[in-house]
Each structure stands twice: as structure tokens, then as C-alpha cells.
Design a protein around this motif. Sequence first.
Motif, PDB file in Angstrom:
ATOM      1  N   VAL A  39     103.120 -27.872 -28.703  1.00  0.00           N
ATOM      2  CA  VAL A  39     102.116 -27.656 -27.670  1.00  0.00           C
ATOM      3  C   VAL A  39     102.819 -27.205 -26.396  1.00  0.00           C
ATOM      4  O   VAL A  39     103.977 -27.547 -26.155  1.00  0.00           O
ATOM      5  N   GLU A  40     102.109 -26.444 -25.581  1.00  0.00           N
ATOM      6  CA  GLU A  40     102.694 -25.920 -24.351  1.00  0.00           C
ATOM      7  C   GLU A  40     102.620 -26.962 -23.248  1.00  0.00           C
ATOM      8  O   GLU A  40     101.616 -27.661 -23.094  1.00  0.00           O
ATOM      9  N   THR A  41     103.673 -27.046 -22.460  1.00  0.00           N
ATOM     10  CA  THR A  41     103.719 -27.982 -21.343  1.00  0.00           C
ATOM     11  C   THR A  41     103.272 -27.288 -20.055  1.00  0.00           C
ATOM     12  O   THR A  41     103.156 -26.061 -20.001  1.00  0.00           O
ATOM     13  N   LEU A 107      95.077 -38.905 -19.527  1.00  0.00           N
ATOM     14  CA  LEU A 107      94.915 -37.693 -20.340  1.00  0.00           C
ATOM     15  C   LEU A 107      95.895 -36.591 -19.944  1.00  0.00           C
ATOM     16  O   LEU A 107      95.526 -35.434 -19.736  1.00  0.00           O
ATOM     17  N   ASN A 108      97.158 -36.962 -19.866  1.00  0.00           N
ATOM     18  CA  ASN A 108      98.221 -36.041 -19.454  1.00  0.00           C
ATOM     19  C   ASN A 108      98.448 -34.894 -20.436  1.00  0.00           C
ATOM     20  O   ASN A 108      99.167 -33.949 -20.122  1.00  0.00           O
ATOM     21  N   THR A 109      97.843 -34.930 -21.610  1.00  0.00           N
ATOM     22  CA  THR A 109      97.986 -33.823 -22.562  1.00  0.00           C
ATOM     23  C   THR A 109      96.784 -32.879 -22.497  1.00  0.00           C
ATOM     24  O   THR A 109      96.626 -32.025 -23.372  1.00  0.00           O
ATOM     25  N   GLY A 110      95.989 -33.001 -21.460  1.00  0.00           N
ATOM     26  CA  GLY A 110      94.819 -32.136 -21.300  1.00  0.00           C
ATOM     27  C   GLY A 110      94.730 -31.546 -19.905  1.00  0.00           C
ATOM     28  O   GLY A 110      93.700 -31.632 -19.236  1.00  0.00           O
ATOM     29  N   ARG A 111      95.792 -30.943 -19.441  1.00  0.00           N
ATOM     30  CA  ARG A 111      95.817 -30.327 -18.111  1.00  0.00           C
ATOM     31  C   ARG A 111      95.367 -28.865 -18.213  1.00  0.00           C
ATOM     32  O   ARG A 111      95.857 -28.120 -19.053  1.00  0.00           O
ATOM     33  N   LEU A 145      97.210 -27.898 -21.427  1.00  0.00           N
ATOM     34  CA  LEU A 145      98.657 -28.023 -21.292  1.00  0.00           C
ATOM     35  C   LEU A 145      99.050 -29.493 -21.227  1.00  0.00           C
ATOM     36  O   LEU A 145      98.247 -30.343 -20.818  1.00  0.00           O
ATOM     37  N   THR A 146     100.287 -29.786 -21.595  1.00  0.00           N
ATOM     38  CA  THR A 146     100.785 -31.156 -21.621  1.00  0.00           C
ATOM     39  C   THR A 146     101.740 -31.395 -20.469  1.00  0.00           C
ATOM     40  O   THR A 146     102.685 -30.637 -20.272  1.00  0.00           O
TER      41      THR A 146
END
Length: 171
Positions: A39-41, A107-111, A145-146
Motif C-alpha cells: 500500500v502507498e504511504t 484510522l491512520n491507513t485511510g488518509r 494512503l497509509t
Amino acid sequence: MSALTSIFRVQNVFVGTTADNLRVHINAELRIEDSERDVETVEHGHVNSPVTLSMTHSTYKGRKNIERNLESSGAGLEDVARVVTPAPGYTLAEVRELARIGTKWHLNTGRAGCAHMDLPKDTSYDARKGITCPETGYKYGAAWLTEELPSDVYDRFKELASKGEIHPHED
């Protein structure tokens, strides 16, 4: 195909009372999405199986955690930050720290935005939809983004969230 694996979960942990005598509880979870793809950061790097932090609250009036006493609930953690009397096992500083961690990392993996964007204070999609990353051209909201959860935040969140007493819902 991906699967979610919960690695830490507490529910209905009493963290304290507000000045208007409302009882504040949290639900907290750390989970890993086991994925076959990276996944993209927010920095435009790539990671596999990032850890997601999730924290919500429930605020009750009265002594019993029953639905008719529910005042508010959800991901907005303002009530946790309003605690003035911490629950047994917590200091006021720890409750405030828990609220800060939850507010920053929920929810840091849903930016929707990346780290390079100059975002307005208005968090509505309409206010942000035309913004692009000056480094890559990524458009705001084009993907989730994560923001990788630092290990020290992970450890501290687990420590703080598990300190309080669990008060199950009553019928």
C-alpha cells in the motif's frame, strides 16, 4: 485478497468523568491488514501489512452503561479530552495523552492527503478536492494512503488503552 487481523482490542474501558459528570469510555484496536500487495504511504513509499489504530468513545450519564444513558459516541474524541477526573489506574495526563494519540492516529491507513500537501484547516472534501502533491502530482482523495504508525506510539497506545477498568454494557 486481504484479511484483517486484530492484534490488540479493548472495549468499553472507563477513562474518567467530565466536569458535567459524564462517564467517558473508549474502544480501541490495533489491527493488521494482511495483504498480497503493498500500500502507498503518505510519503509515497510502499509498505505491506501496515498497522491500523482505531479509537472511538462512548459517553454516558449516570452510573450504568445502558443505551438510554448514552449521551454521545463516535470517532470524535473531544469527550475523552474533556475528562477532568481520571478513572482508577489513569492520571489526567495519561487520559489527555490517549486523546491526543487517538485524535492524531485514528484510522491512520485511510488518509486522503499526502505529507507534501498544504491542506486548509477546513477538512471538507470540497475545500480540498483540487489539491495535488507538488512532488508526485497525486490528487487529494485519489486513494487511501497509509501514515505508518511509529513503534513508540504503538507501544504507548497499547499501554494506555489497557490501563483502565472494562465496564461491559448492561441490559
